[in-house]
Design an enzyme around this catalytic site. Structure first.
Site, mmCIF file in Angstrom:
data_model
loop_
_atom_site.group_PDB
_atom_site.id
_atom_site.type_symbol
_atom_site.label_atom_id
_atom_site.label_comp_id
_atom_site.label_asym_id
_atom_site.label_seq_id
_atom_site.Cartn_x
_atom_site.Cartn_y
_atom_site.Cartn_z
ATOM 1 N N ASP A 179 -0.699 2.673 -0.374
ATOM 2 C CA ASP A 179 -1.245 3.240 1.080
ATOM 3 C C ASP A 179 -1.807 2.284 1.979
ATOM 4 O O ASP A 179 -2.813 1.462 1.480
ATOM 5 C CB ASP A 179 -1.936 4.711 0.948
ATOM 6 C CG ASP A 179 -2.271 5.245 2.472
ATOM 7 O OD1 ASP A 179 -1.403 5.658 2.920
ATOM 8 O OD2 ASP A 179 -3.418 5.316 2.521
ATOM 9 N N GLU B 232 3.269 0.294 1.957
ATOM 10 C CA GLU B 232 3.329 0.904 3.203
ATOM 11 C C GLU B 232 2.557 -0.163 4.119
ATOM 12 O O GLU B 232 1.368 -0.420 4.233
ATOM 13 C CB GLU B 232 2.556 1.998 3.075
ATOM 14 C CG GLU B 232 2.614 2.721 4.457
ATOM 15 C CD GLU B 232 1.651 3.668 4.978
ATOM 16 O OE1 GLU B 232 1.535 4.602 5.687
ATOM 17 O OE2 GLU B 232 0.556 3.389 4.635
#
Length: 563
Positions: A231, A289
């Site tokens: 993330d 990401e």
């Protein structure tokens, strides 16, 4: 000990269009894998409390096996106050009780492996929860606490320190700084949070932070996970001195260079992570990401000694437009080829409007929208876009429910919303709840089979006919289209492998490209076009009429051909 799977496909087929694979090109199951994102709170509820959980996911694993995917990516299920749907982690080694227990996670991993599915889990290294032990101690102990060095605490500007240390904005809106109160009750320093105030950013210059996350990776690898989705992979390192951006507007994609995103220092972190991953058998991987200004910058994250994949947000953000799609496909493949990494393709996820809704409006709407649009048009384009994506070389990511053709829920009542960006001004559009509504499994029942106790976000009344039960066995359904497409992709030699395509002549707004033994034709226009037949029709997203040597390709339709 959890058994790991032998790589089912190597992805080493020579690329078409006159290209050959880059010398030293990496191989592995992930090179051409189709990976299915499960958002646990919205996938299946195993205990009837209205919230999806790990037992619910475990029960539905046979469905994913039948669908034909290679791996499952689980969004966060860690212990968390849930200020941002679990992306505010209080304990990276514990399961939040709302999702289950650590034994439940181990059983899920074992069952997935038994079905031939790999398991990828989220790791959230940019920030923790404000309830993380480190941050709680930093606040309780006050200025001078060693724990404050593991985050970004700074004195404020102004005569009394009443102004934030710099002008950085939060992605969720408002300033990226919140002022603390010292133990004696007086106003104190400020701390950095690029997202919600409940999500303080780690200071990755501190060695304890780096060592803690290597330990977290090993913990989950020892439990048998096959990889990690990282993330905010682009956000860990901040520019020295935390300089002002000078009034610039925060954009996740674009040419703006931000002092808190995509700093070169992140790559040293991922080189150390790669060493951890490589120490384990079974092709363990990591996917970034990483929202970067260009796909060329994205390629830096997947150099041979760093990560394995990075999400292609430039592709996700492209409108349903032939020339624009061809450009981003060519750019993506060209950027990944020199580093020997697979391109990735994604159309929907838990942070953006589902593509069945995004493509329901005019070009240029972007990744977020508040309008339902023309749902028939949106679904037709979404089906065509899916077949285009699955025909490209590299790895594809699917988001739960897209195989059902689910649209975004654009009319959720304000009182039902839980997205933190909805409650903060000038940040993200705040409508991510619309793509997170629990998916329907059956025609009947309080929550269409999601669980026995309703659902944490209300489901639309019309979703009965979009359910898995309603679509299973219907040859015209979106679910059966996905099942057929994934079956063809698995058995068609070379489909998914390689690093380039061969573009063939086509009318304006139509894309035609060849892969080994295969041709994909895509009509992105609003009118039918007549094109030459390209062999034996394998699959189409809509009705295709063959007229001898020619084919009538309807508007917004993709067809696959065996040659």
């Amino acid at each position: 000990m959890t058994q790991h799977l032998a790589a089912p496909r190597t992805g080493t087929t020579a690329a078409s269009g006159g290209h050959t694979e880059t010398p030293g090109h990496r191989t592995g199951w992930w090179q051409d894998a189709v990976i299915y994102q499960v958002y646990p709170r919205s996938f299946a509820d195993g205990n009837g409390d209205g919230m999806g959980d790990l037992d619910g996911v475990r029960d539905r694993l046979p469905y994913l096996k039948e669908l034909g995917v290679d791996a499952v990516w689980l969004s966060p299920f860690y212990a968390s106050p849930q200020a941002d749907a679990g992306y505010d982690v209080a304990d990276y080694r514990a399961i939040d009780p709302m999702f289950g227990t650590l034994p439940a996670a181990q059983a899920l991993i074992a069952d997935a492996h038994g079905l031939g599915l790999r398991v990828i889990v989220d790791v959230v290294p940019n920030h923790s929860s404000e309830q993380h032990t480190w941050f709680r101690r930093a606040i309780e102990e006050g200025p001078g606490s060693p724990m404050r060095e593991r985050y970004h605490f700074r004195p404020g500007k102004g005569d009394g320190g009443e102004l934030p240390p710099n002008d950085w904005p939060s992605v969720f809106g408002g300033p990226a700084w919140t002022r603390t109160t010292d133990p004696d009750g007086t106003p104190g320093d400020w701390y950095l949070h690029l997202f919600a105030p409940e999500q303080p950013d780690f200071n990755w210059e501190h060695p304890a932070v780096a060592e803690e996350f290597r330990s977290i990776l090993r913990f989950w690898l020892d439990l048998g996970v096959d990889g990690f989705r990282i993330d905010v992979a682009h956000g860990l390192v901040k520019a020295p001195g935390l300089p002002d951006i000078g009034g610039g507007k925060l954009r996740l994609l674009g040419n703006d260079i931000m002092p808190f995103f995509d700093q070169d220092g992140v790559h040293e972190i991922y080189r150390s992570w790669r060493q951890v991953l490589d120490a384990y058998a079974g092709d363990r991987i990591a996917v970034a990401e990483a929202w970067t200004p260009t796909v060329e910058r994205t390629a830096h994250y997947v150099r041979p000694d760093e990560l394995h994949q990075a999400f292609n947000f430039q592709y996700l953000s492209t409108s349903w437009d032939g020339p624009a799609l061809r450009e981003v496909i060519e750019t993506s493949l060209a950027a990944m080829r020199p580093v020997g990494a697979p391109a990735t393709w994604v159309l929907s996820n838990h942070d953006v409007t589902r593509h069945a809704t995004r493509f329901a409006g005019p070009p240029g709407v972007g990744t977020q929208t508040r309008e339902a649009g023309d749902r028939v048009l949106g679904l037709r384009r979404a089906r065509a876009a899916t077949l285009l994506m699955l025909a490209l070389p590299g790895s594809a990511y699917l988001y739960q429910g897209e195989e059902l053709g689910l649209p975004d829920v654009t009319d959720l009542p304000d009182e039902a919303r839980q997205d933190p960006s909805f409650f903060r001004a000038d940040g993200q559009d705040g409508f991510r709840d619309g793509c997170r509504v629990p998916i329907p499994w059956t025609r009947a029942g309080e929550s269409y089979g999601f669980g026995a106790g309703g659902s944490w976000l209300p489901q639309p009344a019309g979703w009965a006919e979009l359910s898995v039960e309603a679509q299973t066995g219907d040859p015209g359904s979106t679910l059966e289209l996905y099942r057929s497409a994934l079956a063809v992709r698995r058995r068609q030699p070379g489909l998914g492998a390689g690093s380039s395509v061969e573009w063939l002549d086509a009318p304006e707004g139509v894309l035609v490209f060849a892969r080994p033994g295969f041709v994909c034709t895509v009509n992105t226009t609003g009118t039918a076009v007549r094109i030459g037949a390209h062999g034996r029709l394998l699959l189409a997203s809509g009705p295709v009429t063959e007229n001898g040597a020619d084919t009538d390709l309807p508007p917004d339709t993709t067809a696959w051909w065996a040659v």
